[in-house]
Design an enzyme around this catalytic site. Structure first.
Site, PDB file in Angstrom:
ATOM      1  N   CYS A  76       6.347  52.543   0.530  1.00 23.21           N
ATOM      2  CA  CYS A  76       7.094  51.457  -0.119  1.00 23.21           C
ATOM      3  C   CYS A  76       6.198  50.838  -1.191  1.00 23.21           C
ATOM      4  CB  CYS A  76       7.481  50.444   0.947  1.00 23.21           C
ATOM      5  SG  CYS A  76       8.432  49.052   0.341  1.00 23.21           S
ATOM      6  N   CYS A  91       9.949  45.885   6.289  1.00 21.58           N
ATOM      7  CA  CYS A  91      10.180  47.264   5.872  1.00 21.58           C
ATOM      8  C   CYS A  91       9.095  48.102   6.533  1.00 21.58           C
ATOM      9  CB  CYS A  91      10.085  47.393   4.356  1.00 21.58           C
ATOM     10  SG  CYS A  91       9.960  49.127   3.848  1.00 21.58           S
ATOM     11  N   CYS A 122      12.546  50.515  -1.371  1.00 19.36           N
ATOM     12  CA  CYS A 122      12.429  51.926  -0.987  1.00 19.36           C
ATOM     13  C   CYS A 122      13.602  52.395  -0.122  1.00 19.36           C
ATOM     14  CB  CYS A 122      11.110  52.184  -0.265  1.00 19.36           C
ATOM     15  SG  CYS A 122      11.096  51.499   1.399  1.00 19.36           S
ATOM     16  N   LYS A 144       2.085   4.733   1.612  1.00 19.73           N
ATOM     17  CA  LYS A 144       2.128   5.281   2.966  1.00 19.73           C
ATOM     18  C   LYS A 144       1.725   6.744   2.870  1.00 19.73           C
ATOM     19  CE  LYS A 144       5.011   5.165   7.091  1.00 19.73           C
ATOM     20  NZ  LYS A 144       5.025   6.542   7.554  1.00 19.73           N
ATOM     21  N   CYS A 149      15.503  48.204   2.741  1.00 22.32           N
ATOM     22  CA  CYS A 149      14.491  47.679   1.825  1.00 22.32           C
ATOM     23  C   CYS A 149      14.965  47.791   0.374  1.00 22.32           C
ATOM     24  CB  CYS A 149      13.185  48.441   2.007  1.00 22.32           C
ATOM     25  SG  CYS A 149      11.909  47.930   0.848  1.00 22.32           S
ATOM     26  N   GLU A 153       0.855  -1.187   0.000  1.00 25.05           N
ATOM     27  CA  GLU A 153       0.000   0.000   0.000  1.00 25.05           C
ATOM     28  C   GLU A 153       0.885   1.229   0.000  1.00 25.05           C
ATOM     29  OE1 GLU A 153      -2.652  -0.164   3.437  1.00 25.05           O
ATOM     30  OE2 GLU A 153      -2.581  -2.345   3.241  1.00 25.05           O
ATOM     31  N   LYS A 207      10.711   3.708   2.992  1.00 28.16           N
ATOM     32  CA  LYS A 207      10.646   5.161   2.819  1.00 28.16           C
ATOM     33  C   LYS A 207      11.251   5.578   1.487  1.00 28.16           C
ATOM     34  CE  LYS A 207       9.058   6.658   6.864  1.00 28.16           C
ATOM     35  NZ  LYS A 207       9.173   7.700   7.826  1.00 28.16           N
ATOM     36  N   ASP A 226       0.900  10.440   3.943  1.00 25.11           N
ATOM     37  CA  ASP A 226       1.582  11.283   4.911  1.00 25.11           C
ATOM     38  C   ASP A 226       0.614  12.308   5.499  1.00 25.11           C
ATOM     39  OD1 ASP A 226       3.722  12.013   6.378  1.00 25.11           O
ATOM     40  OD2 ASP A 226       4.670  13.219   4.820  1.00 25.11           O
ATOM     41  N   TYR A 242      -6.878   2.113   5.927  1.00 25.23           N
ATOM     42  CA  TYR A 242      -5.997   1.001   5.575  1.00 25.23           C
ATOM     43  C   TYR A 242      -6.038  -0.212   6.500  1.00 25.23           C
ATOM     44  CZ  TYR A 242      -3.110   3.659   8.839  1.00 25.23           C
ATOM     45  OH  TYR A 242      -2.670   4.355   9.922  1.00 25.23           O
TER      46      TYR A 242
END
Ligand code: AMP
Ligand code: ZN
Length: 664
Positions: free
Chosen positions: A426, A420, A405, A112, A402, A110, A308, A114, A221
């Site tokens: 800005c 900023c 600006c 797996k 920034c 099957e 895995k 997550d 499952y």
């Protein structure tokens, strides 16, 4: 047909449509027809509460609030799985198995999934309880939340064992996850990092109505119990499908480790086409009798093994680190990469998250870096290949100003990100804020799109959203691709937005952390923008669900001279900056300051209506009884423990009629 039969038949019908839609992915009626039937059922259930059913499909929308989840001991312990990473690992495992049992062994392979594991208990075909894995021995009762997940059947189909547990994984498919994140970004909130954590966080939300809004799914499952009527894992999956559960079709029977490896190889590439995340394959001895002989170690079944997948990784050159400024002023460093193929897509950029991340990994321009696409949607850099670092390389110095600006950036205590602070000067902040203002869930201005906003700002025609309301035809006509007709559309769209109700205007203002829900709460509580602007931190946090972070952000917003000036302009232009007379007419302060608990089933009003009445009249609905509770409104079938608790604490218990009398 009697009322009861009518209710029953609507429930059956809706269940079938749910099944067709969510499990089979094959709806047979339109969403509209479904909603009409659901509405009909809800109305009947409200009117005839004597036919209440805890598993009615009408309860999928949630509404139950849980403060502390009850701990439940699992009848069958929820084990972990041993991991393997190679063919050799699997062959070793097979050898161990063959030493313990005789005869041929076949395997069910099957995927797996997550997400967050869950155990569902069914009795007489009805969902009784849903419990998280917890520490494996005991978990949290999250039934109210799980009931809102449409792929979890509340009532089973066909033949089913009298009582059993079924295990599965709650996952959040990519599509829904991305949509949730778009909405968060729109509200100025940090996006969620990955679907798995978001799924498991969802199970522990206190308000099940919030869970109902999340597009979660439950994939099953494993069935545990007695007299189940099957003898192999593979059959059990088919049995689960017949009962109405969602069991992915990928599962396959294998008669040797070689066939298992074939399955693994196939899914290692094809898993990227699945709508949800998987992190491996689970191989299980198929015969349940053999499973029993093999038994368990302290931690995991001996008859199962997880394989895995390796998170896909590539290495590529980091050409340049650039910095993006978001609508809220948050700075995000971005790695611009030499384009490279990874998990089926071409990757050119990766997020570097923040300054700490760059420092921790010592990431530099010119480095050869390893990029991985794991749980996260956006690829991330996991390491630098130091052996390939160019000789002249210099450590990255995070920007101090920034990039748009040139204002000096700030980073507040506890914040991972730099900001900023040039809120009103800005460009990306100005444009982003106006784009948020006009967006669909905010002012929903027809005829005005995000690109036009940028054009208007760059042409110097507007600097704040208030300026939208003084735009003229002559202003907009010279803009690129602006025909007479579109200019008129734009202006009439702006005019129409003056009717948008207060709570949406409040959301549109783009106050940090004030998303849609918070805006509604604040609008309802304060009723006018002036009252909100005057509120103190203490006052704000006394509002249900408003915390320090939101309170401080609201205060900061209104303490700015410039913002107050903008609000005044919006007022002059006639926007809705208070609740409408109609909304207010239904609101009183008759129950001001009271805390009320509602329990049981009611006759003249539904539970939801009752709660709304309580809130509209100035009181707070609380989910559990404490010494601070003023009234317990008791309906039919109220639990005896609630009554006892109210009596011990001296809380007045009143009937539905008593309550309505309080209001008249
Ligand atoms: P681990 O947490 O790595 O020990 O892995 C065990 C977990 O894998 C279980 O608790 C399940 O939540 C999850 N899982 C996902 N898909 C499956 C599956 N098809 N069979 C068994 N467990 C699964
Ligand atoms: Zn800036």
């Amino acid at each position: 047909m009697s009322i009861e039969q009518k209710i029953q038949s609507l429930r059956d019908e809706l269940r079938e449509h749910n099944y067709n839609y969510y499990i089979l992915d094959n709806p047979t009626i339109s969403d509209y027809e479904f909603d009409m039937k659901l509405k009909e059922l809800q109305d009947l259930e409200a009117k005839y509460p004597e036919f209440y059913d805890a598993n009615s499909p009408s309860l999928r929308v949630g509404g139950e609030v849980t403060k502390n989840f009850k701990t439940v001991v699992h009848e069958h312990r929820m084990y972990s799985l041993d991991n393997s990473y190679s063919k050799e690992d699997l062959l070793d495992w097979e050898k161990r198995i063959k030493k313990m049992i005789d005869g041929d062994v076949s395997y069910t392979c099957e995927l797996k999934y997550d997400g967050a594991s869950i155990s569902l208990t069914y009795e007489n075909g009805q969902l009784l309880r849903a419990v998280t894995r917890g520490d494996g021995t005991q978990g949290d009762d999250v039934t109210a939340n799980i009931k809102t997940i449409k792929t979890v059947p509340l009532q089973l189909k066909g033949d089913f064992p009298q009582k059993f547990d079924i295990r599965g994984e709650i996952v959040l498919p990519f599509e829904g996850f991305n949509k949730m994140n778009e909405e968060r970004v729109e509200a100025g909130e940090e996006p969620y990092r990955n679907p798995r954590n978001t799924a498991s966080g969802s199970l522990k939300l206190q308000d099940s109505a919030e869970v109902a809004k999340r597009p979660l799914e439950c994939l099953l499952y494993s069935i545990k119990g007695r007299k189940l009527g099957f003898s192999t894992q593979f059959e059990s999956l088919e049995k689960a499908r017949q009962m109405g559960f969602k069991v992915p079709e990928a599962a396959k029977l294998a008669t040797s480790v070689d066939e298992v490896l074939e399955f693994i190889r196939y899914w290692d590439t094809h898993r990227h086409d699945l709508p949800y995340e998987t992190d491996g394959v689970v191989v299980k001895v198929n015969n349940l009798q053999q499973q029993e002989e093999l038994g368990y170690t302290a931690k995991a079944p001996r008859w199962a093994m997880a394989y895995k997948f390796k998170a896909e990784q590539v290495s590529t050159r980091l050409n340049e680190i650039t910095y993006q400024v978001g609508r809220t002023g948050a700075i995000t460093p971005v790695a611009n990469l030499e384009p490279v193929e990874l998990a089926g897509t071409t990757v050119k950029r990766a997020s570097l998250h923040n300054a700490d991340q760059i420092e921790k990994l010592d990431i530099r321009e010119g480095d050869e870096v390893y990029v991985e696409k794991g749980g996260e949607i956006i690829p991330k850099i996991i390491a630098v290949d130091l052996s390939k670092r160019p000789a002249h390389s210099v450590p990255t110095i995070y920007i101090t100003h920034c990039p748009e600006c040139q204002t000096k950036l700030v980073r507040q205590e506890g914040d991972a990100k730099h900001y900023c602070p040039n809120y009103n000067g800005c460009n990306p902040q100005i444009i982003g804020r106006i784009q948020h203002f006009i967006s669909r869930k905010a002012m929903d201005i027809d005829g005005l799109g995000g690109e036009t906003v940028a054009l208007l700002v760059n042409a110097g025609l507007i600097t704040t959203y208030a300026d939208l309301y003084t735009l003229t035809r002559e202003d907009v006509l010279p803009l690129e691709r602006m025909a007479e007709k579109s200019a008129d559309n734009l202006l009439s769209g702006i005019e129409a937005s003056k009717q948008i109700p207060f709570e949406r205007v409040l959301f549109a203002l783009g106050i940090r952390y004030v998303g849609e829900t918070v805006a509604k709460k604040l609008a309802k509580h304060y009723k006018t923008i002036d009252a909100l602007a005057e509120a103190s931190v203490e006052d704000l946090i006394s509002v249900d669900e408003i915390g320090d972070r939101i309170a401080e952000s609201v205060i900061e917003f209104f303490s700015s001279e410039a913002n107050r000036h903008i609000i005044d302009k919006l007022k002059t232009h006639g926007l809705q900056l208070e609740l409408s007379a109609e909304t207010l007419a239904n609101q009183t302060e008759k129950l001001k300051g009271l805390s009320i608990v509602v329990s049981g089933v009611f006759e003249t009003v539904s539970r939801t209506e009752l709660k709304k009445l309580i809130e509209d009249n100035g009181a707070k609905v609380s989910s559990s009884i404490s010494s601070k509770t003023n009234y317990l409104v008791a309906g039919a079938n109220m639990g005896p423990s609630k009554r006892a608790k109210a009596e011990t604490l001296g809380v007045s218990i009143i009937s539905e009629t008593d309550f309505l009398n309080l209001l008249s």
